[in-house]
Design a protein around this motif. Sequence first.
Motif, PDB file in Angstrom:
ATOM      1  N   UNK A  58      55.074   4.953 -24.310  1.00  0.00           N
ATOM      2  CA  UNK A  58      56.295   4.244 -24.681  1.00  0.00           C
ATOM      3  C   UNK A  58      57.542   4.919 -24.124  1.00  0.00           C
ATOM      4  N   UNK A  59      57.499   6.195 -23.879  1.00  0.00           N
ATOM      5  CA  UNK A  59      58.675   6.908 -23.373  1.00  0.00           C
ATOM      6  C   UNK A  59      59.005   6.503 -21.938  1.00  0.00           C
ATOM      7  N   UNK A  60      58.040   5.948 -21.234  1.00  0.00           N
ATOM      8  CA  UNK A  60      58.273   5.532 -19.849  1.00  0.00           C
ATOM      9  C   UNK A  60      59.279   4.386 -19.793  1.00  0.00           C
ATOM     10  N   UNK A  61      59.323   3.545 -20.818  1.00  0.00           N
ATOM     11  CA  UNK A  61      60.275   2.440 -20.861  1.00  0.00           C
ATOM     12  C   UNK A  61      61.700   3.000 -20.804  1.00  0.00           C
ATOM     13  N   UNK A  62      61.946   4.038 -21.583  1.00  0.00           N
ATOM     14  CA  UNK A  62      63.262   4.662 -21.619  1.00  0.00           C
ATOM     15  C   UNK A  62      63.598   5.321 -20.284  1.00  0.00           C
ATOM     16  N   UNK A  63      62.650   6.005 -19.701  1.00  0.00           N
ATOM     17  CA  UNK A  63      62.870   6.671 -18.409  1.00  0.00           C
ATOM     18  C   UNK A  63      63.243   5.661 -17.327  1.00  0.00           C
ATOM     19  N   UNK A  64      62.506   4.570 -17.276  1.00  0.00           N
ATOM     20  CA  UNK A  64      62.749   3.544 -16.257  1.00  0.00           C
ATOM     21  C   UNK A  64      64.125   2.918 -16.462  1.00  0.00           C
ATOM     22  N   UNK A  65      64.456   2.605 -17.698  1.00  0.00           N
ATOM     23  CA  UNK A  65      65.744   1.987 -17.990  1.00  0.00           C
ATOM     24  C   UNK A  65      66.894   2.908 -17.574  1.00  0.00           C
ATOM     25  N   UNK A  66      66.776   4.173 -17.853  1.00  0.00           N
ATOM     26  CA  UNK A  66      67.839   5.118 -17.506  1.00  0.00           C
ATOM     27  C   UNK A  66      67.923   5.355 -15.997  1.00  0.00           C
ATOM     28  N   UNK A  67      66.792   5.349 -15.328  1.00  0.00           N
ATOM     29  CA  UNK A  67      66.814   5.518 -13.876  1.00  0.00           C
ATOM     30  C   UNK A  67      67.469   4.312 -13.216  1.00  0.00           C
ATOM     31  N   UNK A  68      67.192   3.122 -13.729  1.00  0.00           N
ATOM     32  CA  UNK A  68      67.852   1.917 -13.224  1.00  0.00           C
ATOM     33  C   UNK A  68      69.358   2.042 -13.405  1.00  0.00           C
ATOM     34  N   UNK A  69      69.788   2.527 -14.549  1.00  0.00           N
ATOM     35  CA  UNK A  69      71.220   2.698 -14.801  1.00  0.00           C
ATOM     36  C   UNK A  69      71.823   3.725 -13.851  1.00  0.00           C
ATOM     37  N   UNK A  70      71.099   4.799 -13.573  1.00  0.00           N
ATOM     38  CA  UNK A  70      71.598   5.816 -12.645  1.00  0.00           C
ATOM     39  C   UNK A  70      71.791   5.232 -11.242  1.00  0.00           C
ATOM     40  N   UNK A  71      70.819   4.438 -10.803  1.00  0.00           N
ATOM     41  CA  UNK A  71      70.901   3.842  -9.471  1.00  0.00           C
ATOM     42  C   UNK A  71      72.074   2.875  -9.392  1.00  0.00           C
ATOM     43  N   UNK A  72      72.227   2.026 -10.406  1.00  0.00           N
ATOM     44  CA  UNK A  72      73.333   1.066 -10.405  1.00  0.00           C
ATOM     45  C   UNK A  72      74.681   1.780 -10.432  1.00  0.00           C
ATOM     46  N   UNK A  73      74.772   2.852 -11.201  1.00  0.00           N
ATOM     47  CA  UNK A  73      76.011   3.619 -11.256  1.00  0.00           C
ATOM     48  C   UNK A  73      76.340   4.206  -9.896  1.00  0.00           C
ATOM     49  N   UNK A  74      75.349   4.762  -9.242  1.00  0.00           N
ATOM     50  CA  UNK A  74      75.557   5.348  -7.921  1.00  0.00           C
ATOM     51  C   UNK A  74      75.960   4.279  -6.907  1.00  0.00           C
ATOM     52  N   UNK A  75      75.332   3.113  -6.966  1.00  0.00           N
ATOM     53  CA  UNK A  75      75.695   2.026  -6.061  1.00  0.00           C
ATOM     54  C   UNK A  75      77.132   1.571  -6.301  1.00  0.00           C
ATOM     55  N   UNK A  76      77.545   1.501  -7.570  1.00  0.00           N
ATOM     56  CA  UNK A  76      78.927   1.107  -7.878  1.00  0.00           C
ATOM     57  C   UNK A  76      79.907   2.156  -7.384  1.00  0.00           C
ATOM     58  N   UNK A  77      79.582   3.427  -7.546  1.00  0.00           N
ATOM     59  CA  UNK A  77      80.460   4.493  -7.068  1.00  0.00           C
ATOM     60  C   UNK A  77      80.627   4.414  -5.558  1.00  0.00           C
ATOM     61  N   UNK A  78      79.534   4.206  -4.860  1.00  0.00           N
ATOM     62  CA  UNK A  78      79.593   4.099  -3.400  1.00  0.00           C
ATOM     63  C   UNK A  78      80.386   2.874  -2.985  1.00  0.00           C
ATOM     64  N   UNK A  79      80.230   1.774  -3.700  1.00  0.00           N
ATOM     65  CA  UNK A  79      80.963   0.562  -3.386  1.00  0.00           C
ATOM     66  C   UNK A  79      82.463   0.738  -3.583  1.00  0.00           C
ATOM     67  N   UNK A  80      82.843   1.393  -4.664  1.00  0.00           N
ATOM     68  CA  UNK A  80      84.262   1.648  -4.913  1.00  0.00           C
ATOM     69  C   UNK A  80      84.835   2.616  -3.885  1.00  0.00           C
ATOM     70  N   UNK A  81      84.038   3.604  -3.482  1.00  0.00           N
ATOM     71  CA  UNK A  81      84.516   4.570  -2.492  1.00  0.00           C
ATOM     72  C   UNK A  81      84.734   3.899  -1.136  1.00  0.00           C
ATOM     73  N   UNK A  82      83.827   3.016  -0.748  1.00  0.00           N
ATOM     74  CA  UNK A  82      83.999   2.328   0.533  1.00  0.00           C
ATOM     75  C   UNK A  82      85.161   1.341   0.483  1.00  0.00           C
ATOM     76  N   UNK A  83      85.386   0.712  -0.675  1.00  0.00           N
ATOM     77  CA  UNK A  83      86.510  -0.211  -0.813  1.00  0.00           C
ATOM     78  C   UNK A  83      87.836   0.549  -0.762  1.00  0.00           C
ATOM     79  N   UNK A  84      87.857   1.726  -1.331  1.00  0.00           N
ATOM     80  CA  UNK A  84      89.070   2.545  -1.308  1.00  0.00           C
ATOM     81  C   UNK A  84      89.352   3.055   0.095  1.00  0.00           C
TER      82      UNK A  84
END
Length: 69
Positions: A40-66
């Motif tokens: 059951x702990x794998x559900x939490x790990x996957x969810x958090x990794x997805x959030x990390x990836x999305x956060x990184x993609x948003x940071x990169x997108x904002x940096x390129x827009x700036x």
Amino acid sequence: MKHADLKTKTDDQLSTDLAQLKKEQFNLRFQAATGQLEKASRVREVRRTIARIRTLQNERGRASAAAEA
């Protein structure tokens, strides 16, 4: 995956990882619904990794827009 590991990946690699994790998340939800989930702990790990990836993609997108402005 740790944030430092994800920062070294390219945008294409992050997109591929994100798609793979979303498929895994679907399968884990399906297993949980049918009572076949073993780790059951794998559900939490996957969810958090997805959030990390999305956060990184948003940071990169904002940096390129700036950089363009």
